[in-house]
Design a protein around this motif. Sequence first.
Motif, mmCIF file in Angstrom:
data_model
loop_
_atom_site.group_PDB
_atom_site.id
_atom_site.type_symbol
_atom_site.label_atom_id
_atom_site.label_comp_id
_atom_site.label_asym_id
_atom_site.label_seq_id
_atom_site.Cartn_x
_atom_site.Cartn_y
_atom_site.Cartn_z
ATOM 1 N N TRP A 247 0.822 -1.009 -0.128
ATOM 2 C CA TRP A 247 0.365 -0.080 0.016
ATOM 3 C C TRP A 247 0.634 1.242 0.209
ATOM 4 N N GLN A 248 2.284 1.004 0.752
ATOM 5 C CA GLN A 248 2.755 2.383 1.339
ATOM 6 C C GLN A 248 3.419 3.020 -0.909
ATOM 7 N N LYS A 249 3.706 2.036 -0.643
ATOM 8 C CA LYS A 249 4.694 2.011 -2.535
ATOM 9 C C LYS A 249 3.706 1.837 -3.321
ATOM 10 N N LYS A 250 2.123 1.719 -3.387
ATOM 11 C CA LYS A 250 1.218 2.117 -4.331
ATOM 12 C C LYS A 250 1.455 1.169 -5.053
ATOM 13 N N HIS A 254 -5.009 0.336 -3.415
ATOM 14 C CA HIS A 254 -4.875 1.317 -3.632
ATOM 15 C C HIS A 254 -6.085 1.825 -3.714
ATOM 16 N N GLN A 315 2.372 7.096 2.613
ATOM 17 C CA GLN A 315 2.488 6.722 1.105
ATOM 18 C C GLN A 315 3.412 7.430 0.678
ATOM 19 N N GLU A 316 4.190 6.613 -0.443
ATOM 20 C CA GLU A 316 5.584 7.542 -0.618
ATOM 21 C C GLU A 316 4.584 8.496 -1.879
#
Lengths: 337, 179
Positions: A247-250, A254, A315-316
Amino acid sequence: MPLLLSQFPLLIHIEIFKHLEFESIFMLSLCSENTKRLIQRIRLKAKKLRYTIDDDQISVLGGFTDDERDLESITTLKCVTSISRKKEISVKLGGEPIKCSFGRNSHTLKYLEPENEDALELLKNHIDSLFHSKPSIQLKLHSPDSLSSSDIFDDVTDTSFMFENLDASGIEEHLTNYPNHHSLEFFSDLTKRELKQHSQIWEIEGLALLGSYLTSSRAMKYFSGRCLILHNAEISYSPLIQMIRKWQKKDGLHNLHAVVIHTFASDDFVDALLDELNALDWDGIRRPKMFNYDPRIMNNSQCESDFSDAYDIQQEDGGKWGSILAAKDQIAFVVWD
Amino acid sequence: MSVEPEVPIVQVEEVRENPVLYKIISSDNHVFTISEHAVKLSKTLWDLITNLGLTAENALDNPIPVENVNGKNMETIVQFCERHKYDEEEPEYTNYIREFVLPEWDRQLLSIDNEELFQLILATNYLDIQKLMDYCCRVIGDMAKDKTPEELRIIYGIPTDAEDDALERSASDSPGPSG
């Protein structure tokens, strides 16, 4: 002297029907074809209908809103082997006359199975005819037979599988028949089911596994929907980290709203998790204190949750914030809109 | 029958705070006095008052005839409106209307026979008093709770399909006005 309901004008009928319980409306619809037509003229609009199907009983709930708490009983049909002649009456259900009886102070309609094998279909047709809207259909299935008999519905948006001996092919077939599913709930332990990586269940918006056990890791690995609830989870460190990292790096998830894992988590486990993710204390500014939890899964109500003790990660590229709230028996990861 | 409703204490306060009173004449020529706050609960009456340009000065000299409502129903309606004139608005919640419990005072006011209730609902509809309509409909809704189709037929005078068919046949068999 009776109160002559049919003699009111339509506008007053509409007002009266706002005050009638679903159960009363259903009972009125069985009184006569004219009364049924009167109900049809009211153009009732339900948001959802929930059929609970067991081998010898069908119950239907209805709701005017999406809120789980607003669901109210419409009727219960119970299959019996005999009906006392004294109590037997004939009503038209779904356009067909059926012999039945009603218990004292009960809305349960008792019918004889040999004469009414299609009771579910008759009930469905009858209820469909009462509503002007096209409510979303939710199923709560209590047996393999109830799963096979459920194919009479035009569309189903949510299903709860409440029985143990459930095979993966049955689930996939059900999801293929009803591709517009919003949520699934499984009562049984899916550990031994052959749910593949590309199983349709992982793509469902809302997924609740009541006995998730060893399936927990696979669920966290493959789930790509909006809300995942795992009860009795046997959680390991890396699938949870990988899920949040994704999730954090997409790289996926989404549309994620929340992951709620009911499990025992030691302090060491939680500390390691927060360290690994570089989670931050809440600063009181970057996101609200209260989280509006809205799982949109059958049997799971929405609520406001206090996240003042939660830890935050972002998120990034300056994306959304998410929060991890860890307690002894539960870990929740939620995403702020 | 002189149907001057008893003046409740709240109406005395109303007179002190806001002296505007209106006179209403029912279809059977009974005269009722109603306060401004109370009459506002009836959209029909309030629209009429506004359109007629009635004011504090001329209101009592210009009674409003209401030809569709008799004295008995008007008495109930005036009592109801005076009782509820200072109520706060109901919450905007879809299921609120289905969940609210009828207050005891109103339940007693509406403990009337079915024919009277039928007429009161028609009068309420004509005068457009939403709150009283809700309360009357709640009484009707409560009658249906936990009842079977057979019981509902009796309560609401619903003929069976066979009786409806017979009625339809006899209506079509009977000669028209020209014989």
